[in-house]
Scaffold this motif. Structure first.
Motif, mmCIF file in Angstrom:
data_model
loop_
_atom_site.group_PDB
_atom_site.id
_atom_site.type_symbol
_atom_site.label_atom_id
_atom_site.label_comp_id
_atom_site.label_asym_id
_atom_site.label_seq_id
_atom_site.Cartn_x
_atom_site.Cartn_y
_atom_site.Cartn_z
ATOM 1 N N THR A 72 -4.992 5.996 -18.773
ATOM 2 C CA THR A 72 -5.814 7.060 -19.417
ATOM 3 C C THR A 72 -5.826 7.034 -20.800
ATOM 4 O OG1 THR A 72 -5.980 8.207 -17.186
ATOM 5 C CG2 THR A 72 -6.924 9.186 -19.240
ATOM 6 N N ASN A 73 -6.626 6.591 -21.602
ATOM 7 C CA ASN A 73 -6.789 6.792 -23.058
ATOM 8 C C ASN A 73 -7.251 8.123 -23.267
ATOM 9 O OD1 ASN A 73 -5.712 4.259 -23.986
ATOM 10 N ND2 ASN A 73 -7.439 3.245 -22.793
ATOM 11 N N VAL A 74 -6.637 8.997 -24.077
ATOM 12 C CA VAL A 74 -7.310 10.437 -24.757
ATOM 13 C C VAL A 74 -7.423 10.296 -26.050
ATOM 14 C CG1 VAL A 74 -6.690 12.672 -24.745
ATOM 15 C CG2 VAL A 74 -6.074 11.476 -22.708
ATOM 16 N N ASN A 75 -8.465 10.635 -26.512
ATOM 17 C CA ASN A 75 -9.022 10.764 -27.927
ATOM 18 C C ASN A 75 -9.422 12.263 -27.967
ATOM 19 O OD1 ASN A 75 -9.131 8.152 -28.889
ATOM 20 N ND2 ASN A 75 -10.788 7.728 -27.594
ATOM 21 N N VAL A 76 -8.725 12.775 -29.242
ATOM 22 C CA VAL A 76 -8.860 14.182 -29.376
ATOM 23 C C VAL A 76 -9.791 14.402 -30.531
ATOM 24 C CG1 VAL A 76 -7.520 16.274 -30.369
ATOM 25 C CG2 VAL A 76 -6.440 14.436 -28.775
ATOM 26 N N THR A 77 -10.832 15.348 -30.565
ATOM 27 C CA THR A 77 -11.910 15.439 -31.532
ATOM 28 C C THR A 77 -11.390 16.889 -32.431
ATOM 29 O OG1 THR A 77 -13.069 16.847 -30.104
ATOM 30 C CG2 THR A 77 -13.549 14.496 -30.161
ATOM 31 N N ALA A 78 -11.615 16.416 -33.683
ATOM 32 C CA ALA A 78 -11.400 17.434 -34.431
ATOM 33 C C ALA A 78 -12.079 19.019 -34.303
ATOM 34 C CB ALA A 78 -11.391 17.113 -35.923
ATOM 35 N N LEU B 103 0.841 -1.133 -0.083
ATOM 36 C CA LEU B 103 0.060 0.127 0.121
ATOM 37 C C LEU B 103 0.912 1.397 -0.043
ATOM 38 C CD1 LEU B 103 -2.813 -1.019 2.553
ATOM 39 C CD2 LEU B 103 -2.975 -0.755 -0.037
ATOM 40 N N CYS B 104 1.834 1.229 0.859
ATOM 41 C CA CYS B 104 2.880 2.384 0.819
ATOM 42 C C CYS B 104 3.660 2.569 -0.700
ATOM 43 C CB CYS B 104 3.693 2.426 1.992
ATOM 44 S SG CYS B 104 2.981 2.532 3.354
ATOM 45 N N GLN B 105 3.899 1.678 -1.303
ATOM 46 C CA GLN B 105 4.633 1.887 -2.661
ATOM 47 C C GLN B 105 3.720 1.420 -3.774
ATOM 48 O OE1 GLN B 105 8.267 -0.136 -2.294
ATOM 49 N NE2 GLN B 105 9.107 1.364 -0.859
ATOM 50 N N SER B 106 2.696 2.377 -3.920
ATOM 51 C CA SER B 106 1.748 1.974 -5.060
ATOM 52 C C SER B 106 1.339 3.319 -5.523
ATOM 53 C CB SER B 106 0.813 1.173 -4.575
ATOM 54 O OG SER B 106 0.041 2.054 -3.520
ATOM 55 N N ILE B 107 0.778 3.318 -6.752
ATOM 56 C CA ILE B 107 0.135 4.284 -7.540
ATOM 57 C C ILE B 107 -1.604 4.220 -7.604
ATOM 58 C CG2 ILE B 107 -0.178 5.568 -9.545
ATOM 59 C CD1 ILE B 107 2.844 4.604 -10.076
ATOM 60 N N ARG B 108 -2.156 5.423 -6.822
ATOM 61 C CA ARG B 108 -3.647 5.297 -7.045
ATOM 62 C C ARG B 108 -4.013 5.880 -7.985
ATOM 63 N NH1 ARG B 108 -6.072 6.731 -1.514
ATOM 64 N NH2 ARG B 108 -8.013 5.854 -2.339
ATOM 65 N N GLY B 109 -5.184 5.309 -8.600
ATOM 66 C CA GLY B 109 -5.824 5.724 -10.062
ATOM 67 C C GLY B 109 -6.765 4.706 -10.361
ATOM 68 N N SER B 110 -7.396 5.127 -11.406
ATOM 69 C CA SER B 110 -8.646 4.143 -12.186
ATOM 70 C C SER B 110 -8.289 4.342 -13.717
ATOM 71 C CB SER B 110 -9.674 4.345 -11.736
ATOM 72 O OG SER B 110 -10.201 5.626 -11.975
ATOM 73 N N ARG B 111 -8.666 3.286 -14.516
ATOM 74 C CA ARG B 111 -8.768 3.337 -15.802
ATOM 75 C C ARG B 111 -9.651 4.389 -16.440
ATOM 76 N NH1 ARG B 111 -7.848 -1.932 -14.520
ATOM 77 N NH2 ARG B 111 -5.729 -2.885 -15.602
ATOM 78 N N ALA B 112 -9.188 5.200 -17.440
ATOM 79 C CA ALA B 112 -10.114 6.132 -17.772
ATOM 80 C C ALA B 112 -10.081 6.144 -19.345
ATOM 81 C CB ALA B 112 -9.994 7.452 -17.190
ATOM 82 N N SER B 113 -11.174 6.890 -19.937
ATOM 83 C CA SER B 113 -11.128 7.293 -21.362
ATOM 84 C C SER B 113 -11.513 8.907 -21.461
ATOM 85 C CB SER B 113 -11.788 6.427 -22.237
ATOM 86 O OG SER B 113 -11.176 5.047 -22.391
ATOM 87 N N LYS B 114 -10.884 9.493 -22.170
ATOM 88 C CA LYS B 114 -11.184 10.971 -22.096
ATOM 89 C C LYS B 114 -11.309 11.401 -23.528
ATOM 90 C CE LYS B 114 -9.395 12.324 -17.652
ATOM 91 N NZ LYS B 114 -10.689 12.788 -16.882
ATOM 92 N N LEU B 115 -12.430 12.192 -23.857
ATOM 93 C CA LEU B 115 -12.637 12.761 -25.047
ATOM 94 C C LEU B 115 -12.358 14.279 -24.994
ATOM 95 C CD1 LEU B 115 -13.570 12.018 -27.992
ATOM 96 C CD2 LEU B 115 -15.626 12.432 -27.359
ATOM 97 N N VAL B 116 -11.343 14.839 -25.801
ATOM 98 C CA VAL B 116 -10.999 16.177 -25.488
ATOM 99 C C VAL B 116 -11.005 16.964 -26.893
ATOM 100 C CG1 VAL B 116 -9.225 17.926 -24.661
ATOM 101 C CG2 VAL B 116 -9.272 15.615 -23.667
ATOM 102 N N ALA B 117 -11.603 18.070 -26.909
ATOM 103 C CA ALA B 117 -11.716 18.825 -28.225
ATOM 104 C C ALA B 117 -10.471 19.523 -28.593
ATOM 105 C CB ALA B 117 -12.822 20.125 -28.045
ATOM 106 N N GLU B 118 -10.075 19.570 -29.711
ATOM 107 C CA GLU B 118 -8.841 20.173 -30.296
ATOM 108 C C GLU B 118 -8.915 21.502 -29.750
ATOM 109 O OE1 GLU B 118 -6.365 19.315 -34.383
ATOM 110 O OE2 GLU B 118 -8.455 19.652 -34.416
ATOM 111 N N GLY B 119 -7.726 22.267 -29.365
ATOM 112 C CA GLY B 119 -7.604 23.626 -28.702
ATOM 113 C C GLY B 119 -7.859 23.840 -27.147
ATOM 114 N N SER B 120 -8.440 22.590 -26.670
ATOM 115 C CA SER B 120 -8.684 22.838 -25.368
ATOM 116 C C SER B 120 -7.499 22.375 -24.440
ATOM 117 C CB SER B 120 -9.997 22.138 -24.926
ATOM 118 O OG SER B 120 -9.861 20.708 -25.252
ATOM 119 N N SER B 121 -7.763 22.281 -23.151
ATOM 120 C CA SER B 121 -6.800 21.698 -21.967
ATOM 121 C C SER B 121 -7.245 20.519 -21.584
ATOM 122 C CB SER B 121 -6.625 22.922 -21.169
ATOM 123 O OG SER B 121 -6.082 23.873 -21.511
#
Length: 196
Positions: A126-132, A24-42
């Protein structure tokens, strides 16, 4: 003999607990994710490193571009900011902020930590897809005229459309936000229908 077996059991249980605490002390916490992000955004991604106050670990964010194999370490640039903050004495959050997202930012992101004994841990991907980006343009031919329709049904007479406006949307070939006009020009109105 019974005392010896009992002592051995307790020792084994204590050893398992120590292993569990280390895990527990030597681990990385997080969850699998997919994000859809518009071009030009942050985009901001975060992972939490559980280190329980252990020093000497190093780590950061890695990126795997779509269609490639293997991750590469992200480094700061004009568009990429890497930072961290300690939420408690036992954990640190690693952040990556990507500004003015473009198609080359699409892919997989994950945290990777190297612990003092050269043991490594990796966070969930975390998978990131960028929309045009779509921009309004005026340098394309006007759309074909729409044939008038006969509105004889009861529904058409009860809920008539107040105004009809033609506009054209075209994909900008360079796919950069800077190529889009700062202000969207007024659409060309070919005709207007008003019902009373």
């Amino acid at each position: 003999m019974m005392k010896s077996a009992y002592r051995c059991s307790l020792t084994f249980l204590a050893f398992l607990c120590i292993l569990k605490v280390c895990e527990l002390c030597q681990s990385i916490r997080g969850s699998r994710a997919s994000k859809l992000v518009a071009e030009g955004s942050s985009l901001q991604l975060s992972c939490e490193v559980q280190h329980c106050g252990v020093t000497g670990w190093t780590g950061g964010w890695e990126f795997q571009e779509m269609g490639t194999t293997g991750f590469t370490r992200l480094t700061p640039s004009e568009r990429i900011e890497l930072s961290n903050y300690s939420s408690t004495a036992n954990s640190t959050h690693l952040l990556v902020d990507i500004h003015n997202i473009n198609q080359s930012d699409a892919g997989a992101y994950q945290c990777k930590i190297t612990w003092p004994a050269q043991i490594t841990s990796r966070g969930h991907v975390t998978n990131v897809n960028v929309t045009a980006v779509w921009c309004l343009t005026r340098d394309h031919p006007s759309p074909p005229p729409v044939q008038p329709r006969s509105y004889t049904s009861f529904a058409a007479r009860v809920k008539p459309k107040k105004e009809l406006v033609y506009a054209e949307v075209a994909l900008n070939s360079s796919r950069r936000q800077n190529d889009c006009p700062k202000q969207v020009p007024e659409p060309t109105v070919y005709s207007s229908l008003h019902f009373s």
